[in-house]
Each structure stands twice: as structure tokens, then as C-alpha cells.
Scaffold this motif. Structure first.
Motif, PDB file in Angstrom:
ATOM      1  N   TYR A  34       0.848  -1.192   0.000  1.00 40.48           N
ATOM      2  CA  TYR A  34       0.000   0.000   0.000  1.00 40.48           C
ATOM      3  C   TYR A  34       0.882   1.240   0.000  1.00 40.48           C
ATOM      4  CZ  TYR A  34      -3.497  -3.397   1.512  1.00 40.48           C
ATOM      5  OH  TYR A  34      -4.319  -4.492   1.588  1.00 40.48           O
ATOM      6  N   ASP A  37      -1.046   6.975   0.026  1.00 36.44           N
ATOM      7  CA  ASP A  37      -2.416   7.401  -0.238  1.00 36.44           C
ATOM      8  C   ASP A  37      -3.418   6.276   0.016  1.00 36.44           C
ATOM      9  OD1 ASP A  37      -1.862  10.025  -0.939  1.00 36.44           O
ATOM     10  OD2 ASP A  37      -1.634   9.573  -3.073  1.00 36.44           O
ATOM     11  N   ASN A  39      -3.498   3.391  -1.702  1.00 33.73           N
ATOM     12  CA  ASN A  39      -3.727   2.572  -2.888  1.00 33.73           C
ATOM     13  C   ASN A  39      -3.047   1.218  -2.725  1.00 33.73           C
ATOM     14  OD1 ASN A  39      -5.087   4.651  -4.469  1.00 33.73           O
ATOM     15  ND2 ASN A  39      -3.087   5.657  -4.561  1.00 33.73           N
ATOM     16  N   TYR A  41      -1.575  -2.495  -4.232  1.00 33.46           N
ATOM     17  CA  TYR A  41      -0.923  -3.063  -5.416  1.00 33.46           C
ATOM     18  C   TYR A  41      -0.601  -4.533  -5.142  1.00 33.46           C
ATOM     19  CZ  TYR A  41       0.094   1.925  -6.098  1.00 33.46           C
ATOM     20  OH  TYR A  41       0.003   3.282  -6.215  1.00 33.46           O
ATOM     21  N   GLY A 354      -3.030  -1.350 -10.352  1.00 32.84           N
ATOM     22  CA  GLY A 354      -2.815  -2.013  -9.081  1.00 32.84           C
ATOM     23  C   GLY A 354      -1.920  -3.236  -9.130  1.00 32.84           C
TER      24      GLY A 354
END
Length: 409
Positions: A34, A37, A39, A41, A354
Motif C-alpha cells: 500500500y 495514499d 492505494n 498493489y 494495481g
């Protein structure tokens, strides 16, 4: 701050030898990481074949926590139980004969440096390495690395290094004579795009080095510790080296490297005081490595690497995209070869979707995910790859118009 601001700040305080970071990662769990932010992956690079157990694996966390509370570091005046146990375990996994030894370092490039020094103790100075080889960035390791752009800014380097074409038995036999100290080979050339050494080539290397009294050094820094579905990639070929170098996945992300010498001959070349390290083989790193080796064995991760790697190669091939030439590799070290130099664009698009992969060459993607990767995660990635390929324009087939010299940028 946003992730973009974090990355901007990193460029102000860190030497820019790696270029601009792709993002700032702050935590991970399993095969997922992560950014700052939030997000997520799917990490299909694993710290470049390092995070063998993924991120925050309970066995590794427990081992490091326990070791940190007991003993982190002594000095090389002493030895620790974890260091001896790890050496014993590596020798057993390598099927090393009596008289074999282990020297621990902090990294792969340090392991190569030790192997180079060890080869000098044969009384010879010439080294044979492979074209497209990558062995590290320190001066000794860099001297064996083939890419001119890496070497030339730092020359003069260690002299008397000769490169031969990878997998060329005749060229290898012609290069090795009684003046050669050692032959260095990666069983799979990772940085060259996951290029596999053939069994005949490795067996010829074993034969010719034995014939001329040179050392066969196998660089298993990227391929070792279960990455290919074997404990060490050379074991698939029935070849035993004189020296093996390890690092990357050995402690799952905690820095450690190792040099394994096979038999009393290579093991007796370096005398007390001729090499050393302050941090190499410290108790914390050795405890981490033992946890990694135990988990790979108890959780069946050698079998998983082979099974999931085969599934990955088959699923990518099944996409049927004409821009995919082939997949190649062993276990969970895989390259996707492309017809055109679109790997950087595909990598960037996949990251936006991602998924973290590596455009190891302009026309090839490299994957070296954690050994805990599942077939379901592979299917998610392959579906994303299909989408990204569909959105990537086909390269133009029109001939390029030559520009006048004064208009070229």
C-alpha cells in the motif's frame, strides 16, 4: 502529504541513483503493498525476488521480534547459535560434501566480492564471466557485470575479466585454460530478461573448470532459496559448483548474503584475516533466514512456486496476444517477452491498475513475486494484462521518415 509530495520530498534528500521513485510504499500484507495514499498493489516483483514470504508474514515477524529482544549483533570475535544453525541448514539444502563452509555477508554484491577474492587465492587472476551477466555494483562485482554503461564510468576495474556468450559451450571451452581462476555463471540471467542456462552448458562449465583446476562459481543470488521451485536453480541440472553466492530471498527482506564453498579445497582458500565483515551473519538476520527456510519447507512453497509459475506462464500464453512472443522462466521467476519495446508503457499502465511488475528490458516484463502467490492472484493479473494490452496501440507499421540532422532532438 500526498504520495506525490512524499516522492517529491524524497528526491530532495536521497541521492538520485535510482531515478524518480514510482511511488512511496508504507506497508504490506501478504502479496499486497500500500502506498501513502492507501492505494493497493499486487506485488509481483517482491522487492526484486527478495520478499520470499511476502510482506508481514507472521513467521518472519515473530522471528525478527524475538531475535531483536534477545540478541541483534555481537562482532566477528564471537559466533551465535543462529549463525551456526543457518550454516548447517544451507549446507544440508545444498547437499554440500564434507569440508564445505559458509561465509555470511550483508548483500549479494558482497557475496560476489568475497567469491572474487577467494578466486584470487588460487594463485591465478583471470576470470571468465558471461555476456549480459549482472553480478552487482561494487567495483569487484561490477568488473564481472557485462553492461558497458554500468562499468565504463568507473574504470579501471578489476583486470583480466573475459566474457563469453551465454550458453555457448564452444566459446566457454575456448576461454578456459590453466590460467583461469574462476568461471562465474548465473543459472538464470535475471537482469538480462530471465534467460535460462541450458543443462549442457552448465555441465560443460563443470567439466572444463574441473579439467583446468578453475573454480566454478554459480551466482544464485536471484535464483536461490526456492525461487525456481528448487532450493537452488543449479540442482535441476545435476551440477554442483565449487562456490555458490546467495542473498535476496534468503531472509525475506532482512539484509543478508552468503558464500557457500563446496568441499575442503575451496573452503580452505581464505585464511584468517584475509576477509571479513562487521554486520555479516548477525544474529537477527540469521534468525530471519532460518524462519524463511522453515516456512518454505513447512508450507510447501517449493511446490507452490512451481505450480503457480506454470499456471502463470500458461495463462499469459492463453491470452493469445500477438505482441507476446513467449513466456520463459522457472518457478516464480518469469519473463514475458514482447515483440516491441512496450514494456515500460505496460508496466506503468499495470501499476495504475494495481499491479507491480518490472520492465527489465524495453521488450520484456519480469515477475519475481512472493513464493506465497496464489493462482487466483495470477488470474487477476493476467486479466489486467489483457486489458492493458487491449488499450495499448499497436506499433505503427509505417516506415519511419528520416529527419534532417538539424531537426533531430
Amino acid at each position: 502529504m500526498t504520495t506525490t509530495q512524499d516522492v517529491d520530498h524524497s528526491e530532495q534528500v536521497l541521492l538520485g541513483v535510482f531515478g524518480r521513485p514510482r511511488t512511496m510504499l508504507e506497508r504490506g500484507e501478504g502479496c499486497t503493498v500500500y502506498d501513502t495514499d492507501g492505494n493497493a498493489y499486487l506485488d509481483l516483483l517482491g522487492g526484486i525476488a527478495v520478499n520470499a514470504l511476502g510482506h508481514a508474514h507472521p513467521a518472519l515477524v515473530e522471528a525478527v521480534t524475538e531475535a531483536a529482544g534477545r540478541l541483534i549483533h555481537t562482532s566477528n570475535f564471537f559466533v551465535t547459535p543462529a549463525q551456526v544453525e543457518l550454516a548447517d541448514r544451507l549446507l544440508a539444502l545444498a547437499h554440500a560434501p564434507a569440508g564445505s563452509k559458509v561465509f555470511f555477508t550483508n548483500s549479494g554484491t558482497e557475496a560476489i566480492e568475497a567469491a572474487v577474492k577467494l578466486s584470487r587465492r588460487t594463485g591465478r587472476t583471470r576470470i571468465v564471466a558471461m555476456e549480459n551477466a549482472f553480478h552487482g555494483r561494487t567495483l569487484g562485482a561490477l568488473s564481472l557485470t557485462h553492461k558497458a554503461a554500468y562499468r565504463e564510468p568507473f574504470e579501471p576495474l578489476v583486470p583480466e575479466v573475459v566474457w563469453v556468450p551465454f550458453n555457448d559451450v564452444d566459446a566457454l571451452r575456448a576461454a578456459v585454460d590453466d590460467n583461469v581462476a574462476a568461471v562465474f555463471i548465473e543459472p538464470i540471467q535475471g537482469e538480462a530478461g530471465v534467460v535460462l542456462a541450458g543443462t549442457a552448458f552448465l555441465q560443460a562449465a563443470r567439466d572444463v573448470t574441473r579439467e583446468h583446476g578453475a573454480l566454478l562459481v554459480l551466482d544464485e543470488i536471484q535464483t536461490g532459496v526456492g525461487r525456481t521451485g528448487q532450493w537452488f536453480a543449479h540442482q535441476r541440472h545435476g551440477v554442483q559448483p565449487d562456490v555458490m553466492t546467495l542473498a535476496k530471498g534468503l531472509a525475506g527482506g532482512v539484509p543478508i548474503g552468503a558464500v557457500v564453498t563446496f568441499g575442503p579445497g575451496p573452503s580452505g582458500l581464505l585464511a584468517p584475516g584475509q576477509h571479513g565483515t562487521t554486520f555479516g551473519g548477525n544474529a537477527l538476520a540469521c534468525a530471519a533466514a532460518l524462519a524463511v527456510l522453515r516456512t518454505i519447507e513447512t508450507d510447501g512453497l517449493l511446490v507452490n512456486a512451481e505450480k503457480v509459475g506454470e499456471h502463470l506462464q500458461g495463462a499469459v500464453a492463453a491470452l493469445g496476444d500477438p505482441r507476446i512472443v513467449e513466456t520463459r522462466g522457472e518457478g516464480l521467476l518469469v519473463a514475458i517477452q514482447l515483440t516491441d519495446e512496450i514494456a515500460p508503457a505496460l508496466s506503468a499502465a499495470l501499476e495504475r491498475d494495481g499491479f507491480i511488475v518490472n520492465p527489465v528490458r524495453p521488450d520484456a516484463l519480469r515477475l519475481a513475486p512472493p513464493l506465497i502467490l496464489t493462482t487466483e492472484q495470477v488470474d487477476d493479473f493476467v486479466a489486467a494484462l489483457g486489458r492493458v494490452l487491449a488499450d495499448t496501440p499497436q506499433p505503427s507499421t509505417q516506415p519511419v521518415q528520416e529527419q534532417p540532422a538539424e531537426e533531430r532532438s
